[in-house]
Design a protein around this motif. Structure first.
Motif, PDB file in Angstrom:
ATOM      1  N   THR A   1      -4.313   8.414   6.290  1.00 31.40           N
ATOM      2  CA  THR A   1      -4.602   8.822   4.918  1.00 31.40           C
ATOM      3  C   THR A   1      -6.052   9.285   4.793  1.00 31.40           C
ATOM      4  O   THR A   1      -6.967   8.588   5.237  1.00 31.40           O
TER       5      THR A   1
ATOM      6  N   GLU B   1      -4.048  13.196   1.697  1.00 30.10           N
ATOM      7  CA  GLU B   1      -4.451  11.928   1.084  1.00 30.10           C
ATOM      8  C   GLU B   1      -3.292  11.125   0.506  1.00 30.10           C
ATOM      9  O   GLU B   1      -3.520  10.097  -0.128  1.00 30.10           O
ATOM     10  N   ASP B   2      -2.052  11.569   0.720  1.00 30.65           N
ATOM     11  CA  ASP B   2      -0.948  10.827   0.126  1.00 30.65           C
ATOM     12  C   ASP B   2       0.007  10.307   1.200  1.00 30.65           C
ATOM     13  O   ASP B   2       0.543  11.088   1.996  1.00 30.65           O
TER      14      ASP B   2
ATOM     15  N   ARG C   1      -5.447   9.554  -6.890  1.00 27.22           N
ATOM     16  CA  ARG C   1      -5.290   8.299  -7.627  1.00 27.22           C
ATOM     17  C   ARG C   1      -6.627   7.917  -8.295  1.00 27.22           C
ATOM     18  O   ARG C   1      -6.652   7.397  -9.399  1.00 27.22           O
TER      19      ARG C   1
ATOM     20  N   TYR D   1       6.199  12.562  -9.735  1.00 28.99           N
ATOM     21  CA  TYR D   1       5.254  11.435  -9.696  1.00 28.99           C
ATOM     22  C   TYR D   1       5.805  10.302 -10.560  1.00 28.99           C
ATOM     23  O   TYR D   1       6.390  10.547 -11.611  1.00 28.99           O
TER      24      TYR D   1
ATOM     25  N   GLN E   1       1.913   8.425  -9.039  1.00 29.68           N
ATOM     26  CA  GLN E   1       1.934   8.510  -7.579  1.00 29.68           C
ATOM     27  C   GLN E   1       3.109   9.364  -7.121  1.00 29.68           C
ATOM     28  O   GLN E   1       4.225   9.232  -7.634  1.00 29.68           O
TER      29      GLN E   1
ATOM     30  N   SER F   1      -0.640  17.442  -9.146  1.00 28.13           N
ATOM     31  CA  SER F   1      -0.871  16.125  -9.745  1.00 28.13           C
ATOM     32  C   SER F   1      -1.475  16.252 -11.136  1.00 28.13           C
ATOM     33  O   SER F   1      -1.387  15.338 -11.945  1.00 28.13           O
TER      34      SER F   1
END
Ligand code: BGC
Length: 735
Positions: free
Chosen positions: A146, A161-162, A593, A650, A663, A714
């Protein structure tokens, strides 16, 4: 630890005649060659026929790196037992190390930006096929850590990053590689977020964060992809080295995930004999062969410090992986022919181009400057990475992920690709490499459109010190700044020509002080050998940009989730002489996040990417099922060109769970003709609503209302629905 060799001459220099590959399978003398038995039965049968020294020989690298036809690692086979050689090779964007004649695909970060696991599978299968053709049966890929620290020099080798996205991609790649009877090694397990002090730093991370942010992609690659190898990393986790860490190896990998394959150490990441063996390390790979395993392990077994049952389990895991993936039944091409023969194919080169086209992200397209459809224009192609001289630095990153060593002649530079495509459009191309800004400005002034190709070369072993676009060339030894000030070059070109387009060939986000001055922006990452062809197809609209970011691009350094030296690069703690500690004190707030929880608007958010057409989302319904829920909605192409949208779902959990606001729990790439509408279904297994309860050591669903939001990034989620969940406990490893 790898000292990378450069060029064909170096590659040939490391070629050493070695023991012959294990002979053909002989069912009479080797009853484990009976394919009607299960992989586990076959492994057990073979184990029972092995002596102590046979077993020890399976557990360590007995020769220096590169000894065996330029591969990173080699465990010779055992002809009398019908055991084939194990040949380990790097991997992330193509078959690398000292192999030649292999395809340089785009970097993993570019692959992931395609948001297309089916493409990732195709890439994996091509990678596996080239590996087999080069005599390799263990690929040191996929990289899937990550992206916690955007400055990490190896983020380009990872998938963003996910953990959900990385898990889907890694599972698909794993299935592709292993379909060719080549074992994967998922890396670098785990919480391996930086290169600074990479051999000694301790990643101090709480268990919930470890389980939710750093481990799920491994779980997915193992359960969904069938991964049979894992590489433990250089760093320590909560003060204990990764390759002897009972929590991460015995606890999470074996206990929770039920992993049945082998764990191999990164090259030099083994730090002990007994502790490593007892805690789950099966193979030592080292720069100095047999530092901790080999004779030392044999002595430890004979002394009873390592029980024979432990050694048996180690060897069983290696054999089980080999039988499961098919290495015994389909050994790779024999040496020395394999080393000499090219493995690349026209289909693989076409695939490299497609991955680059799909992984390049259109970040800005003011006044529809792109595509360059008007014929007869003058196009200035500018910048240090535009011409062939710069191509070596920008088509891929540096370190063990670099590929191929002798392929620069095959790399299509942006200048070559654009020039070739421009001919068909009746366009004229001017070129300046930017070393003299005045030349670049003059070319920009004389042109209708200016395309500046800027980039960097990030590397294993070295973090960037910040996100400034230095254009630096990094290697294992550190970074040297480029002589061209690329920020200044872009600004001056944009001042000279209002129709300026910037193409970034970077391994991750950079700061963009010139963003308001330019009209078009593409992030092409490290695009591999088809660089110029893919770029030209996108610039001229032969291909529609469909990549979306897999990492947040921040507006400034002060917006990063990394706010202190104690988080990165770490600080020394009294009483610990081994190395510094990096505190993962941001907890779950990694990447988007963090930005969402803190209400910080990034420059470009996670999941973002433009197209030459436009899309509309509508009619979301979310229905509970026996195993979770399913989200259904429509996506329409409202523009005039065919294109692909990346639909993202999400989940927002009740605030009492302590989870970040939203998320990613599902996504689908949707290809649409102009005007076409498709109904998309995204399955949300019950784990989509769960969080890790450390005290109970399980995933739990808190009763309450959950939000499912759908859109194309996002930060752009036009559709929302709520659904309720009842309390549930899910077994560990159920992610
Ligand atoms: C790297 C690994 C690589 C290995 C073998 C190490 O230095 O960290 O990613 O697979 O070398 O080349």
């Amino acid at each position: 630890m790898r000292i990378r060799l450069c060029g064909a001459i170096a590659a040939v220099a490391v070629l050493v005649a070695v023991a012959a590959t294990a002979g053909p399978a002989n069912a009479a003398s080797c009853p484990w060659m009976n394919t009607s038995l299960s992989p586990n039965q076959r492994a057990q049968l073979l184990l029972g026929a092995m002596s102590l020294s046979d077993k020890i020989a399976m557990t360590y690298q007995q020769y220096p790196m590169d000894y065996h036809y330029g591969a990173a690692g080699y465990i010779p086979g055992n002809t009398s037992l019908c055991i084939p050689d194990l040949v380990f090779n790097d991997a992330g964007q193509g078959v690398g190390d000292a192999q030649t004649g292999t395809t340089a695909f785009p970097a993993p970060i570019a692959q992931a930006a395609s948001w297309d696991p089916s493409l990732q599978y195709q890439f994996g299968a091509a990678l596996g096929q080239e590996a087999r053709d080069k005599g390799i049966d263990v690929q040191l890929a996929p990289g899937m850590e990550t992206d916690r620290v955007p400055m990490n020099g190896r983020n380009w080798e990872y998938m963003g990053e996910d953990p959900f996205l990385a898990g889907q991609d890694a599972a698909a790649e794993t299935a592709g590689i292993q379909s060719q009877h080549v074992i994967v090694t998922l890396k670098h397990y785990i919480a391996n977020s930086q290169e600074t002090n990479r051999m000694t730093d301790s990643s101090d991370v709480d268990q919930r964060t470890l389980e939710e942010i750093y481990a799920p992609q491994y779980d997915t690659a193992i359960h969904q992809g069938g991964a049979m190898g894992v590489m433990c990393s250089y760093n320590r986790i909560n003060s204990v080295y990764s390759c002897e860490n009972p929590n991460t190896l015995k606890g999470i990998l074996d206990g929770q995930f039920g992993f049945t394959g082998f764990v191999v150490s990164d090259w030099g990441a083994t730090r002990s004999t007994v502790a490593s063996a007892l805690n789950g390390l099966d193979i030592e790979m080292n720069v100095t062969p047999g530092t901790y395993y080999g004779p030392s392990l044999q002595t430890a077994v004979e002394d009873g410090q390592v029980p024979m049952s432990t050694l048996n389990d180690m060897v069983l895991r290696i054999l089980r992986a080999m039988f499961t993936v098919g290495v015994f039944d389909h050994p790779p091409a024999a040496e020395p022919q394999a080393f000499a023969a090219p493995a690349t194919t026209p289909d693989h080169v076409a695939l490299a181009r497609e991955v680059s086209e799909q992984g390049t992200v259109l970040l800005k397209n003011q006044d529809a400057i792109l595509p360059l459809s008007r014929p007869g224009q003058t196009i200035a192609v500018l910048g240090p990475d535009a011409g062939q001289a710069g191509a070596e630095d920008e088509y891929n990153g540096e370190g063990s992920g670099h590929v191929p060593e002798a392929g620069i002649a095959l790399v299509v530079s942006p200048l070559q690709g654009i020039t070739q495509r421009a001919v068909g459009n009746g366009d004229k191309v001017l070129y300046a490499d930017g070393s003299a800004t005045a030349d670049a400005v003059a070319a920009a002034k004389a042109a209708d459109v200016a395309v500046v190709v800027a980039g960097d070369s990030e590397s294993e072993g070295t973090d960037r010190s910040n996100l400034t676009l230095t254009g630096g060339i990094c290697t294992l030894a550190g970074c040297t700044p480029q002589t061209v000030d690329q920020n200044s070059l872009i600004s001056q070109v944009a001042a000279a020509n209002p129709n300026t387009i910037v193409v970034l060939d970077t391994g991750g986000p950079v700061l963009m002080p010139w963003l308001d001055q330019i009209k078009g922006l593409l992030e092409a990452w490290y695009p591999g050998q088809e660089d110029g062809n893919a770029l030209a197809a996108l610039l001229f609209g032969d291909a529609d940009p469909s990549g979306h970011l897999t990492e947040t691009f921040p507006a400034s350094m002060s917006d990063l989730p990394i706010q202190s030296a104690s988080q990165w690069p770490g600080v020394t703690e009294s009483g610990d002489s081994v190395g510094p500690h990096s505190s993962y004190s941001e907890g779950l707030l990694v990447g988007y996040r963090w930005y969402q929880a803190r209400g910080i608007t990034p420059l470009f958010p996670f999941g973002f990417g433009l197209s030459y057409t436009s899309f509309r989302f509508s009619n979301l319904t979310v229905t509970s099922t026996s195993s979770g829920a399913v989200a259904r909605f429509n996506v329409q192409n409202t523009g005039l060109r065919a294109g692909a949208e990346v639909a993202q779902a999400y989940v927002g959990m009740p605030s009492s769970t302590g989870e970040p606001p939203n998320q990613l729990k599902g996504f689908q790439k949707v290809w649409l003709e102009p005007g076409q509408t498709k109904t998309v279904s995204i399955t949300l297994p019950e784990t989509s609503f769960a969080w890790w309860n450390t005290a109970g050591e399980q995933w739990v669903v808190t009763p309450g209302n959950y939000t499912v939001s759908v859109g194309d990034s996002s930060a752009s989620l036009p559709l929302h629905a709520t659904l309720s969940r009842t309390a549930a406990q899910l077994p560990a490893g159920a992610y």
